[in-house]
Design a protein around this motif. Structure first.
Motif, PDB file in Angstrom:
ATOM      1  N   ALA A  61       0.813  -1.213   0.000  1.00 34.75           N
ATOM      2  CA  ALA A  61       0.000   0.000   0.000  1.00 34.75           C
ATOM      3  C   ALA A  61       0.847   1.263   0.000  1.00 34.75           C
ATOM      4  CB  ALA A  61      -0.918   0.000   1.224  1.00 34.75           C
ATOM      5  N   ALA A  62       2.108   1.157   0.420  1.00 39.35           N
ATOM      6  CA  ALA A  62       2.967   2.333   0.496  1.00 39.35           C
ATOM      7  C   ALA A  62       3.533   2.734  -0.857  1.00 39.35           C
ATOM      8  CB  ALA A  62       4.111   2.086   1.479  1.00 39.35           C
ATOM      9  N   GLN A  63       3.402   1.879  -1.867  1.00 34.78           N
ATOM     10  CA  GLN A  63       3.947   2.169  -3.189  1.00 34.78           C
ATOM     11  C   GLN A  63       2.813   2.493  -4.142  1.00 34.78           C
ATOM     12  OE1 GLN A  63       6.654  -0.888  -4.494  1.00 34.78           O
ATOM     13  NE2 GLN A  63       7.391  -1.288  -2.423  1.00 34.78           N
ATOM     14  N   PRO A  64       2.722   3.754  -4.591  1.00 36.96           N
ATOM     15  CA  PRO A  64       1.595   4.151  -5.448  1.00 36.96           C
ATOM     16  C   PRO A  64       1.468   3.306  -6.709  1.00 36.96           C
ATOM     17  CG  PRO A  64       2.823   6.072  -4.684  1.00 36.96           C
ATOM     18  CD  PRO A  64       3.625   4.871  -4.297  1.00 36.96           C
ATOM     19  N   GLN A  65       2.600   2.893  -7.307  1.00 37.85           N
ATOM     20  CA  GLN A  65       2.532   2.137  -8.548  1.00 37.85           C
ATOM     21  C   GLN A  65       2.041   0.713  -8.344  1.00 37.85           C
ATOM     22  OE1 GLN A  65       5.169   3.187  -7.029  1.00 37.85           O
ATOM     23  NE2 GLN A  65       6.857   1.706  -7.035  1.00 37.85           N
ATOM     24  N   ARG A  66       2.008   0.239  -7.085  1.00 39.87           N
ATOM     25  CA  ARG A  66       1.550  -1.127  -6.814  1.00 39.87           C
ATOM     26  C   ARG A  66       0.268  -1.140  -5.988  1.00 39.87           C
ATOM     27  NH1 ARG A  66       6.780  -3.929  -4.286  1.00 39.87           N
ATOM     28  NH2 ARG A  66       5.740  -5.880  -4.861  1.00 39.87           N
ATOM     29  N   ARG A  67      -0.157   0.019  -5.551  1.00 39.35           N
ATOM     30  CA  ARG A  67      -1.331   0.095  -4.683  1.00 39.35           C
ATOM     31  C   ARG A  67      -2.593  -0.385  -5.376  1.00 39.35           C
ATOM     32  NH1 ARG A  67      -1.758   5.865  -2.470  1.00 39.35           N
ATOM     33  NH2 ARG A  67       0.362   5.294  -1.839  1.00 39.35           N
ATOM     34  N   GLN A  68      -2.671  -0.193  -6.697  1.00 35.41           N
ATOM     35  CA  GLN A  68      -3.874  -0.575  -7.425  1.00 35.41           C
ATOM     36  C   GLN A  68      -4.066  -2.088  -7.483  1.00 35.41           C
ATOM     37  OE1 GLN A  68      -1.205   0.709  -8.736  1.00 35.41           O
ATOM     38  NE2 GLN A  68      -0.556  -0.483 -10.523  1.00 35.41           N
ATOM     39  N   LEU A  69      -3.037  -2.873  -7.135  1.00 36.55           N
ATOM     40  CA  LEU A  69      -3.171  -4.318  -7.171  1.00 36.55           C
ATOM     41  C   LEU A  69      -4.207  -4.816  -6.168  1.00 36.55           C
ATOM     42  CD1 LEU A  69       0.593  -5.360  -7.468  1.00 36.55           C
ATOM     43  CD2 LEU A  69      -1.128  -5.286  -9.282  1.00 36.55           C
ATOM     44  N   LEU A  70      -4.406  -4.064  -5.084  1.00 36.10           N
ATOM     45  CA  LEU A  70      -5.378  -4.444  -4.072  1.00 36.10           C
ATOM     46  C   LEU A  70      -6.670  -3.644  -4.162  1.00 36.10           C
ATOM     47  CD1 LEU A  70      -3.089  -4.822  -0.922  1.00 36.10           C
ATOM     48  CD2 LEU A  70      -3.986  -6.626  -2.381  1.00 36.10           C
ATOM     49  N   ALA A  71      -6.757  -2.761  -5.157  1.00 31.54           N
ATOM     50  CA  ALA A  71      -7.935  -1.900  -5.262  1.00 31.54           C
ATOM     51  C   ALA A  71      -9.198  -2.706  -5.528  1.00 31.54           C
ATOM     52  CB  ALA A  71      -7.724  -0.867  -6.361  1.00 31.54           C
ATOM     53  N   ALA A  72      -9.074  -3.817  -6.274  1.00 34.96           N
ATOM     54  CA  ALA A  72     -10.249  -4.622  -6.614  1.00 34.96           C
ATOM     55  C   ALA A  72     -10.666  -5.558  -5.493  1.00 34.96           C
ATOM     56  CB  ALA A  72      -9.970  -5.435  -7.884  1.00 34.96           C
ATOM     57  N   LEU A  73      -9.918  -5.587  -4.402  1.00 32.01           N
ATOM     58  CA  LEU A  73     -10.213  -6.504  -3.301  1.00 32.01           C
ATOM     59  C   LEU A  73     -10.521  -5.697  -2.048  1.00 32.01           C
ATOM     60  CD1 LEU A  73     -10.327  -9.496  -2.573  1.00 32.01           C
ATOM     61  CD2 LEU A  73      -7.913  -9.393  -1.986  1.00 32.01           C
ATOM     62  N   PRO A  74     -11.799  -5.553  -1.688  1.00 30.76           N
ATOM     63  CA  PRO A  74     -12.150  -4.789  -0.486  1.00 30.76           C
ATOM     64  C   PRO A  74     -11.493  -5.387   0.752  1.00 30.76           C
ATOM     65  CG  PRO A  74     -14.098  -5.261  -1.815  1.00 30.76           C
ATOM     66  CD  PRO A  74     -12.981  -6.064  -2.387  1.00 30.76           C
ATOM     67  N   PRO A  75     -11.124  -4.553   1.732  1.00 29.20           N
ATOM     68  CA  PRO A  75     -10.411  -5.062   2.924  1.00 29.20           C
ATOM     69  C   PRO A  75     -11.169  -6.155   3.665  1.00 29.20           C
ATOM     70  CG  PRO A  75     -10.307  -2.665   2.825  1.00 29.20           C
ATOM     71  CD  PRO A  75     -11.258  -3.091   1.761  1.00 29.20           C
ATOM     72  N   GLN A  76     -12.494  -6.033   3.767  1.00 30.15           N
ATOM     73  CA  GLN A  76     -13.256  -7.051   4.484  1.00 30.15           C
ATOM     74  C   GLN A  76     -13.221  -8.376   3.733  1.00 30.15           C
ATOM     75  OE1 GLN A  76     -17.184  -5.771   5.573  1.00 30.15           O
ATOM     76  NE2 GLN A  76     -17.577  -7.544   6.871  1.00 30.15           N
ATOM     77  N   ARG A  77     -13.300  -8.323   2.406  1.00 32.03           N
ATOM     78  CA  ARG A  77     -13.204  -9.532   1.601  1.00 32.03           C
ATOM     79  C   ARG A  77     -11.813 -10.141   1.713  1.00 32.03           C
ATOM     80  NH1 ARG A  77     -15.317 -13.787   0.023  1.00 32.03           N
ATOM     81  NH2 ARG A  77     -17.190 -12.635  -0.557  1.00 32.03           N
ATOM     82  N   LEU A  78     -10.783  -9.293   1.704  1.00 28.25           N
ATOM     83  CA  LEU A  78      -9.414  -9.780   1.836  1.00 28.25           C
ATOM     84  C   LEU A  78      -9.230 -10.522   3.156  1.00 28.25           C
ATOM     85  CD1 LEU A  78      -6.417  -9.943   1.045  1.00 28.25           C
ATOM     86  CD2 LEU A  78      -6.115  -7.657   2.003  1.00 28.25           C
ATOM     87  N   PHE A  79      -9.734  -9.953   4.248  1.00 24.36           N
ATOM     88  CA  PHE A  79      -9.575 -10.605   5.546  1.00 24.36           C
ATOM     89  C   PHE A  79     -10.361 -11.906   5.591  1.00 24.36           C
ATOM     90  CE2 PHE A  79     -10.066 -11.407  10.021  1.00 24.36           C
ATOM     91  CZ  PHE A  79      -8.869 -10.964  10.572  1.00 24.36           C
ATOM     92  N   ALA A  80     -11.565 -11.908   5.032  1.00 22.71           N
ATOM     93  CA  ALA A  80     -12.386 -13.124   5.042  1.00 22.71           C
ATOM     94  C   ALA A  80     -11.773 -14.222   4.188  1.00 22.71           C
ATOM     95  CB  ALA A  80     -13.797 -12.802   4.549  1.00 22.71           C
ATOM     96  N   ASP A  81     -11.065 -13.843   3.124  1.00 23.45           N
ATOM     97  CA  ASP A  81     -10.426 -14.830   2.253  1.00 23.45           C
ATOM     98  C   ASP A  81      -9.122 -15.359   2.843  1.00 23.45           C
ATOM     99  OD1 ASP A  81     -12.360 -14.865   0.333  1.00 23.45           O
ATOM    100  OD2 ASP A  81     -11.276 -13.655  -1.132  1.00 23.45           O
ATOM    101  N   ALA A  82      -8.316 -14.463   3.413  1.00 21.82           N
ATOM    102  CA  ALA A  82      -6.934 -14.806   3.752  1.00 21.82           C
ATOM    103  C   ALA A  82      -6.732 -15.232   5.193  1.00 21.82           C
ATOM    104  CB  ALA A  82      -6.018 -13.609   3.455  1.00 21.82           C
ATOM    105  N   HIS A  83      -7.632 -14.883   6.103  1.00 18.65           N
ATOM    106  CA  HIS A  83      -7.391 -15.229   7.505  1.00 18.65           C
ATOM    107  C   HIS A  83      -7.804 -16.655   7.836  1.00 18.65           C
ATOM    108  CE1 HIS A  83      -7.823 -15.230  11.916  1.00 18.65           C
ATOM    109  NE2 HIS A  83      -6.813 -14.399  11.883  1.00 18.65           N
ATOM    110  N   PRO A  84      -9.025 -17.092   7.503  1.00 17.21           N
ATOM    111  CA  PRO A  84      -9.373 -18.490   7.824  1.00 17.21           C
ATOM    112  C   PRO A  84      -8.664 -19.458   6.883  1.00 17.21           C
ATOM    113  CG  PRO A  84     -11.329 -17.121   7.409  1.00 17.21           C
ATOM    114  CD  PRO A  84     -10.152 -16.380   6.894  1.00 17.21           C
ATOM    115  N   PHE A  85      -8.595 -20.718   7.293  1.00 16.94           N
ATOM    116  CA  PHE A  85      -8.024 -21.755   6.445  1.00 16.94           C
ATOM    117  C   PHE A  85      -9.029 -22.155   5.371  1.00 16.94           C
ATOM    118  CE2 PHE A  85      -5.216 -22.095   9.982  1.00 16.94           C
ATOM    119  CZ  PHE A  85      -4.054 -22.676   9.500  1.00 16.94           C
ATOM    120  N   PRO A  86      -8.547 -22.516   4.178  1.00 19.20           N
ATOM    121  CA  PRO A  86      -9.462 -23.141   3.213  1.00 19.20           C
ATOM    122  C   PRO A  86     -10.026 -24.429   3.805  1.00 19.20           C
ATOM    123  CG  PRO A  86      -7.398 -22.520   2.161  1.00 19.20           C
ATOM    124  CD  PRO A  86      -7.198 -22.359   3.640  1.00 19.20           C
TER     125      PRO A  86
END
Length: 324
Positions: A61-86
């Motif tokens: 998030a600190a790099q403007p040229q790479r920040r857009q990589l996470l723009a399509a993934l809302p923070p709540q969705r990111l946490f719900a996807d990445a925190h629990p185990f598949p």
């Protein structure tokens, strides 16, 4: 008599308090009242939670040229996807055929995979890396899948804090979040805690292995640690590879299918998940060993039959010559 409830507090005070909760507590708070739900679903609250959970995302998030990589993934969705185990249900949708190669499923569309890698020791972050892997080239699709978050011929000198902590490889924790920006989904392919710790037979490095079994294949992240003169362990290499039940490396194309299935699979949280991941890893190793032994027996039987057939042919030729 007047009664005071938590909702009587100012919204800014409540928002500050909610930002100090973990993900599970924050989700529970959102179910209490409509007002708390409105505050608990604030994207900035979940963004702060994600950045605190995974310091590597703060680098992204600190790099403007790479920040857009996470723009399509809302923070709540990111946490719900990445925190629990598949969930173990992810194994029911195997995308690799046993011995028949890849099943005719479409390759997920996506030109880039982003790996957010964080290594912790007793809850404190030791190493954070972000790795971008181009995933559309024919070379990637056909080659064995391997991502290197850290590769050094010699470990970096330890800081005073690291030397004082003397981190033990068995006490390390690892989070390896794979993000697909095109799909707007993510999955954590690390067991968080080591499922095995052993020593490399050649380099002498201690290897902490973090593995999850998805789709009948094993995602294994390996943290290599070199022991210094003072007794501390420096992290010299962090890699991720995928292999099937026969021990063969899975290609980039096969890995994309496995990741797509894992991203869509249900999640299962809980304190017992690291133990469950280790149990499934040991079952995978046992199954692979059984398949290897069965294959060796079949090959030995084939060799025996070929030898017997050759002996019969030789004896037949000798008999024909003798009787001529």
């Amino acid at each position: 008599m007047l009664t005071t409830t938590i909702e009587d507090l100012h919204a800014d005070v409540l928002g500050c308090a909610l930002r100090r909760l973990d993900g599970r507590s924050l989700a529970a708070a959102s179910c209490a009242t409509a007002a708390l739900r409105a505050l608990a679903t604030d994207p900035e609250t979940w963004r702060a939670l994600c950045l605190a959970e995974w310091p590597s995302l703060a680098l992204l998030a600190a790099q403007p040229q790479r920040r857009q990589l996470l723009a399509a993934l809302p923070p709540q969705r990111l946490f719900a996807d990445a925190h629990p185990f598949p969930s173990a249900d992810a194994d029911t949708g195997c995308v690799l055929g046993g011995g028949d190669g890849l099943l005719p499923l479409p390759v997920p569309a996506g030109e880039l995979l982003v790996s957010a890698v964080d290594v912790y020791y007793r809850g404190a972050p030791l190493l954070s890396r972000v790795v971008e892997t181009p995933a559309s080239s024919s070379w990637f699709l056909a080659s064995p899948f391997r991502v290197e978050a850290l590769e050094r011929k010699k470990p970096a000198p330890a800081t005073e804090a690291a030397a004082a902590a003397a981190p033990s490889p068995a006490e390390l924790e690892l989070s390896w979040v794979v993000v697909d920006p095109a799909r707007g989904r993510a999955v954590n392919v690390s067991s968080r805690r080591p499922v095995a710790v052993d020593r490399h037979w050649y380099t002498g490095e201690t290897l902490a292995r973090f593995a999850v079994v998805l789709g009948g294949c094993k995602f294994e992240a390996t943290v290599a640690c070199s022991e210094g003169a003072a007794g501390w362990h420096a992290i010299s290499e962090v890699t991720l590879a995928v292999e099937d039940a026969d021990g063969a490396a899975v290609s980039g194309e096969g890995t994309l299918r496995l990741l797509a299935a894992a991203m869509e699979a249900p999640r299962k949280g809980g304190e017992s998940e690291p133990e469950e991941a280790k149990r499934r890893y040991l079952e995978f190793v046992k199954r692979k060993k059984g398949r290897k032994e069965s294959k060796a027996r079949r090959e030995a039987l084939v060799d025996l039959c070929c030898s017997a057939a050759s002996a019969v042919v030789v004896l037949t030729c000798l008999a024909a010559v003798a009787l001529r």
